[in-house]
Design a protein around this motif. Structure first.
Motif, PDB file in Angstrom:
ATOM      1  N   ILE A 164       0.868  -1.187   0.030  1.00  0.00           N
ATOM      2  CA  ILE A 164       0.052  -0.202   0.199  1.00  0.00           C
ATOM      3  C   ILE A 164       0.817   1.257  -0.032  1.00  0.00           C
ATOM      4  CG2 ILE A 164      -1.726   1.328   1.285  1.00  0.00           C
ATOM      5  CD1 ILE A 164      -2.946  -1.358   2.133  1.00  0.00           C
ATOM      6  N   SER A 165       2.128   1.145   0.892  1.00  0.00           N
ATOM      7  CA  SER A 165       2.670   2.649   0.881  1.00  0.00           C
ATOM      8  C   SER A 165       3.477   2.872  -0.243  1.00  0.00           C
ATOM      9  CB  SER A 165       3.522   2.323   2.220  1.00  0.00           C
ATOM     10  OG  SER A 165       4.475   1.376   2.010  1.00  0.00           O
ATOM     11  N   ASP A 166       3.870   1.821  -1.245  1.00  0.00           N
ATOM     12  CA  ASP A 166       4.576   2.164  -2.013  1.00  0.00           C
ATOM     13  C   ASP A 166       3.905   2.876  -3.389  1.00  0.00           C
ATOM     14  OD1 ASP A 166       6.869   0.869  -1.237  1.00  0.00           O
ATOM     15  OD2 ASP A 166       6.324  -1.123  -2.032  1.00  0.00           O
ATOM     16  N   LEU A 167       2.465   2.757  -3.084  1.00  0.00           N
ATOM     17  CA  LEU A 167       1.193   3.118  -4.187  1.00  0.00           C
ATOM     18  C   LEU A 167       1.087   4.708  -3.954  1.00  0.00           C
ATOM     19  CD1 LEU A 167      -1.121   0.236  -4.746  1.00  0.00           C
ATOM     20  CD2 LEU A 167       0.667   0.880  -6.189  1.00  0.00           C
ATOM     21  N   TYR A 168       1.136   5.153  -2.692  1.00  0.00           N
ATOM     22  CA  TYR A 168       0.618   6.412  -2.321  1.00  0.00           C
ATOM     23  C   TYR A 168       1.592   7.350  -1.483  1.00  0.00           C
ATOM     24  CZ  TYR A 168      -3.805   3.895  -3.089  1.00  0.00           C
ATOM     25  OH  TYR A 168      -4.737   3.205  -3.634  1.00  0.00           O
ATOM     26  N   SER A 169       1.844   8.661  -1.894  1.00  0.00           N
ATOM     27  CA  SER A 169       2.699   9.280  -0.924  1.00  0.00           C
ATOM     28  C   SER A 169       2.122   9.866   0.087  1.00  0.00           C
ATOM     29  CB  SER A 169       3.031  10.563  -2.015  1.00  0.00           C
ATOM     30  OG  SER A 169       1.996  11.588  -2.475  1.00  0.00           O
ATOM     31  N   SER A 170       0.817   9.796   0.066  1.00  0.00           N
ATOM     32  CA  SER A 170       0.004  10.398   1.561  1.00  0.00           C
ATOM     33  C   SER A 170      -1.310   9.542   1.371  1.00  0.00           C
ATOM     34  CB  SER A 170      -0.304  11.973   1.039  1.00  0.00           C
ATOM     35  OG  SER A 170       0.799  12.721   0.961  1.00  0.00           O
ATOM     36  N   VAL A 171      -1.521   9.249   2.776  1.00  0.00           N
ATOM     37  CA  VAL A 171      -2.838   8.542   3.186  1.00  0.00           C
ATOM     38  C   VAL A 171      -3.531   9.171   4.171  1.00  0.00           C
ATOM     39  CG1 VAL A 171      -3.587   6.088   3.576  1.00  0.00           C
ATOM     40  CG2 VAL A 171      -1.573   6.224   2.322  1.00  0.00           C
ATOM     41  N   PHE A 172      -4.633   9.117   3.880  1.00  0.00           N
ATOM     42  CA  PHE A 172      -5.438   9.803   5.076  1.00  0.00           C
ATOM     43  C   PHE A 172      -6.913   8.963   5.570  1.00  0.00           C
ATOM     44  CE2 PHE A 172      -3.627  13.296   3.084  1.00  0.00           C
ATOM     45  CZ  PHE A 172      -3.493  14.245   3.525  1.00  0.00           C
ATOM     46  N   GLY A 173      -7.226   9.217   6.592  1.00  0.00           N
ATOM     47  CA  GLY A 173      -8.129   8.167   7.414  1.00  0.00           C
ATOM     48  C   GLY A 173      -8.862   9.105   8.328  1.00  0.00           C
ATOM     49  N   PHE A 174     -10.229   8.606   8.496  1.00  0.00           N
ATOM     50  CA  PHE A 174     -11.153   9.187   9.460  1.00  0.00           C
ATOM     51  C   PHE A 174     -11.075   8.194  10.830  1.00  0.00           C
ATOM     52  CE2 PHE A 174     -12.393  10.497   5.516  1.00  0.00           C
ATOM     53  CZ  PHE A 174     -12.752  11.855   5.704  1.00  0.00           C
ATOM     54  N   LYS A 175     -10.741   9.175  11.969  1.00  0.00           N
ATOM     55  CA  LYS A 175     -10.680   8.671  13.524  1.00  0.00           C
ATOM     56  C   LYS A 175     -11.668   9.025  14.144  1.00  0.00           C
ATOM     57  CE  LYS A 175      -7.432   8.447  17.046  1.00  0.00           C
ATOM     58  NZ  LYS A 175      -6.020   8.895  17.427  1.00  0.00           N
ATOM     59  N   THR A 176     -12.369   8.037  14.875  1.00  0.00           N
ATOM     60  CA  THR A 176     -13.380   8.706  15.944  1.00  0.00           C
ATOM     61  C   THR A 176     -12.697   8.540  17.292  1.00  0.00           C
ATOM     62  OG1 THR A 176     -15.104   7.752  14.852  1.00  0.00           O
ATOM     63  CG2 THR A 176     -15.422   8.060  16.941  1.00  0.00           C
ATOM     64  N   THR A 177     -12.801  10.092  17.755  1.00  0.00           N
ATOM     65  CA  THR A 177     -11.999  10.209  19.117  1.00  0.00           C
ATOM     66  C   THR A 177     -13.033  11.028  19.967  1.00  0.00           C
ATOM     67  OG1 THR A 177     -10.323  11.215  20.150  1.00  0.00           O
ATOM     68  CG2 THR A 177     -11.074  12.429  18.264  1.00  0.00           C
ATOM     69  N   GLU A 178     -12.958  11.070  21.166  1.00  0.00           N
ATOM     70  CA  GLU A 178     -13.561  11.635  22.299  1.00  0.00           C
ATOM     71  C   GLU A 178     -12.624  13.026  22.700  1.00  0.00           C
ATOM     72  OE1 GLU A 178     -14.593   9.558  25.644  1.00  0.00           O
ATOM     73  OE2 GLU A 178     -16.250   8.806  24.609  1.00  0.00           O
ATOM     74  N   LEU A 179     -13.115  14.381  22.610  1.00  0.00           N
ATOM     75  CA  LEU A 179     -12.421  15.391  22.808  1.00  0.00           C
ATOM     76  C   LEU A 179     -12.951  16.515  23.583  1.00  0.00           C
ATOM     77  CD1 LEU A 179      -9.897  16.945  21.836  1.00  0.00           C
ATOM     78  CD2 LEU A 179     -11.250  17.976  19.944  1.00  0.00           C
ATOM     79  N   SER A 180     -12.335  17.085  24.327  1.00  0.00           N
ATOM     80  CA  SER A 180     -12.961  18.102  25.292  1.00  0.00           C
ATOM     81  C   SER A 180     -13.176  19.371  24.523  1.00  0.00           C
ATOM     82  CB  SER A 180     -12.139  18.307  26.466  1.00  0.00           C
ATOM     83  OG  SER A 180     -12.087  17.363  27.270  1.00  0.00           O
ATOM     84  N   CYS A 181     -14.361  19.887  24.621  1.00  0.00           N
ATOM     85  CA  CYS A 181     -14.682  21.211  23.682  1.00  0.00           C
ATOM     86  C   CYS A 181     -15.143  22.246  24.462  1.00  0.00           C
ATOM     87  CB  CYS A 181     -15.923  20.939  22.714  1.00  0.00           C
ATOM     88  SG  CYS A 181     -15.645  19.436  21.462  1.00  0.00           S
ATOM     89  N   PHE A 182     -14.936  23.522  24.071  1.00  0.00           N
ATOM     90  CA  PHE A 182     -15.327  24.431  24.987  1.00  0.00           C
ATOM     91  C   PHE A 182     -16.189  25.444  24.443  1.00  0.00           C
ATOM     92  CE2 PHE A 182     -11.131  22.441  25.684  1.00  0.00           C
ATOM     93  CZ  PHE A 182     -11.269  22.290  26.983  1.00  0.00           C
ATOM     94  N   ASP A 183     -17.344  25.519  25.108  1.00  0.00           N
ATOM     95  CA  ASP A 183     -18.391  26.394  24.699  1.00  0.00           C
ATOM     96  C   ASP A 183     -18.445  27.979  25.737  1.00  0.00           C
ATOM     97  OD1 ASP A 183     -18.956  24.549  22.612  1.00  0.00           O
ATOM     98  OD2 ASP A 183     -20.153  23.602  24.129  1.00  0.00           O
ATOM     99  N   SER A 184     -18.616  28.797  25.097  1.00  0.00           N
ATOM    100  CA  SER A 184     -18.732  30.230  25.896  1.00  0.00           C
ATOM    101  C   SER A 184     -19.685  30.959  25.823  1.00  0.00           C
ATOM    102  CB  SER A 184     -17.559  31.130  25.484  1.00  0.00           C
ATOM    103  OG  SER A 184     -16.160  30.496  25.816  1.00  0.00           O
ATOM    104  N   VAL A 185     -20.141  31.544  27.005  1.00  0.00           N
ATOM    105  CA  VAL A 185     -21.261  32.968  27.155  1.00  0.00           C
ATOM    106  C   VAL A 185     -20.414  34.107  27.295  1.00  0.00           C
ATOM    107  CG1 VAL A 185     -22.932  33.769  28.320  1.00  0.00           C
ATOM    108  CG2 VAL A 185     -23.006  31.321  28.020  1.00  0.00           C
TER     109      VAL A 185
END
Length: 368
Positions: A164-185
Motif C-alpha cells: 500500500i505504502s509503495d502506491l501512495y505518497s500520502s494516505v488519510f483516514g477518519f478517526k473517531t475520538t473523544e475530545l474536550s470542547c469549550f463553549d462560551s457565554v
C-alpha cells in the motif's frame, strides 16, 4: 547539560508534544505551527504534526524550548478560547446584570469532581474558566463538554504494508475520538449584548452544531434559573443575520477583504456555487463571476434592459488584514420559506482574541 536540565528539557518537550496533539485533534492549521517552528530554526520543519514532535529532540537549549513551549501553548489556548466558533448574538438583554451575577455564582461555587468528570456524561456541560476581558464589563464564561468527533488525519505510510505504502505518497483516514470542547457565554454589559460561542464549528457537522447549540442554550437557561427567565427569555430572540449575506456581497471591493465562497440564485431560479481558487482574493473580481453578473445586468428583453442581479444565500468573506473569515451559511430552501428568510448563526474562523470576536460583532451590527 546537567541531569536536572535534561530532565527539565524533557518535561518541556512533553508539554509541547501534548499541545501539538491537541492542535491536531482540533484540526488546527498545520501551517501555523510550521511557521512557529521555523522561527526557532530553519531545520525545524515537518510535513505533519508528528514530524514537528520528532524535531523537538534536536533542540537542546532549555531557554529555546521554553520559548517555543510558550508560543505553542499560547496559540492553542487562543484557538480554544476564540477560534473556530459557531456564533449567535442576542441584543437588548435587559436582565444582563442578573445573568452576570448568576454566572459568577456558578463559577465561584463550582467544585470539580475528578471521579465524576472522568466518567463524564457527554450531555453535561461543566464550568471551566471565567475570563475578565475588559474592566469587568465584558466577561467570558467558558464551559467544557466531552464530545465524540470524527476527524481526518494523515496516516504514516511507514505503518502500512509495503504493497500500500509503495502506491501512495500520502494516505488519510477518519478517526473517531473523544475530545474536550469549550463553549462560551460572553456578556457585554456596555451594550446589553450576550454572545454564545459553540466550539469546533468547522469540525462538527452542521446538524450536530445545531443540536449542541440547542442543548447548551437549554443548559444555560436551566442554570440561570426559571425566576430570571420567566420575565424575559432573551434566548428566544437571537439576532437575524440573513440580511448581512447580501450586504457582505455588496460591500465595496478593497485590498483588505474579499468574498472567498458564495452560493446564489439568478432571477430564473438556478442555483450556483463558486469558490475562490488560485491567487485571487475576491470572487467578485474573478472574470467568470464578474462577466456573469454583468451579463445579467445587461439582459435585454423586447428592447428593455432588465438590470437583473443575483441573490446570495450563503457567503464567506475573509478579512486579510486580520486573517479572519466569517461565513453566513443559509440555504436555498430558506429563500422560499413561507415565514421569510432567517439565519441566526455565523461561523468565525481565524480569530485569536476577543478583539477579533468584537470585530466580527461590530461588522455584523453595522451591516444590519
Amino acid at each position: 547539560m546537567t541531569d536536572d536540565q535534561k530532565h527539565d528539557a524533557d518535561d518541556v518537550r512533553e508539554v509541547i508534544a501534548s499541545s501539538l496533539d491537541t492542535a491536531e485533534e482540533r484540526a488546527m492549521s498545520l501551517k501555523e505551527f510550521q511557521r512557529i517552528f521555523k522561527t526557532f530554526g530553519r531545520n525545524l520543519s515537518g510535513r505533519k504534526f508528528s514530524d514537528l514532535q520528532q524535531k523537538l529532540v534536536a533542540i537542546y537549549d532549555l531557554e529555546k524550548l521554553e520559548n517555543l513551549q510558550e508560543k505553542i501553548s499560547d496559540t492553542v489556548e487562543r484557538h480554544i478560547l476564540f477560534d473556530d466558533k459557531f456564533l449567535t448574538v442576542y441584543q437588548n438583554v435587559v436582565n444582563i446584570a442578573e445573568i452576570k451575577n448568576k454566572l459568577d455564582t456558578i463559577f465561584s461555587t463550582y467544585q470539580p469532581d475528578p471521579e465524576v468528570e472522568s466518567q463524564v456524561n457527554k450531555r453535561t456541560f461543566y464550568p471551566f474558566q471565567r475570563h475578565n476581558i475588559r474592566d469587568d464589563l465584558i466577561i467570558s464564561y467558558q464551559f467544557s463538554q466531552v464530545r465524540e468527533l470524527t476527524v481526518r488525519q494523515e496516516i504514516d505510510t511507514n505503518d502500512l504494508k509495503d504493497s500500500i505504502s509503495d502506491l501512495y505518497s500520502s494516505v488519510f483516514g477518519f478517526k473517531t475520538t473523544e475530545l474536550s470542547c469549550f463553549d462560551s457565554v460572553i456578556l457585554d454589559e456596555e451594550r446589553n449584548i450576550l454572545i454564545i460561542l459553540i466550539d469546533l464549528a468547522r469540525v462538527m457537522p452542521r446538524n450536530e452544531l445545531n443540536v449542541i447549540h440547542s442543548n447548551f442554550s437549554h443548559f444555560i437557561k436551566r442554570e440561570l434559573g426559571l425566576e430570571i427567565m420567566q420575565a424575559y427569555d432573551f434566548l428566544a430572540a437571537p439576532l437575524d443575520l440573513f440580511p448581512c449575506i447580501q450586504k457582505f456581497y455588496d460591500e465595496a471591493v478593497d485590498k483588505v477583504s474579499g468574498v472567498t465562497e458564495i452560493y446564489f440564485t439568478t432571477t430564473e431560479g438556478t442555483a450556483h456555487h463558486e469558490k475562490l481558487r488560485g491567487d485571487s482574493v475576491d470572487i467578485r473580481q474573478v472574470t467568470y463571476h464578474e462577466s456573469g453578473v454583468n451579463g445579467l445586468k445587461n439582459t435585454v428583453v423586447d428592447g428593455v434592459k432588465l438590470d437583473e442581479t443575483i441573490t446570495p444565500y450563503r457567503i464567506s468573506k475573509k478579512y486579510y488584514d486580520r486573517d479572519i473569515e466569517i461565513s453566513l451559511n443559509s440555504s436555498y430552501n430558506a429563500l422560499s420559506n413561507i415565514n421569510g428568510s432567517h439565519l441566526y448563526n455565523a461561523f468565525v474562523i481565524g480569530s485569536r482574541s476577543y478583539e477579533d470576536i468584537e470585530f466580527v460583532l461590530n461588522k455584523i451590527l453595522t451591516l444590519r
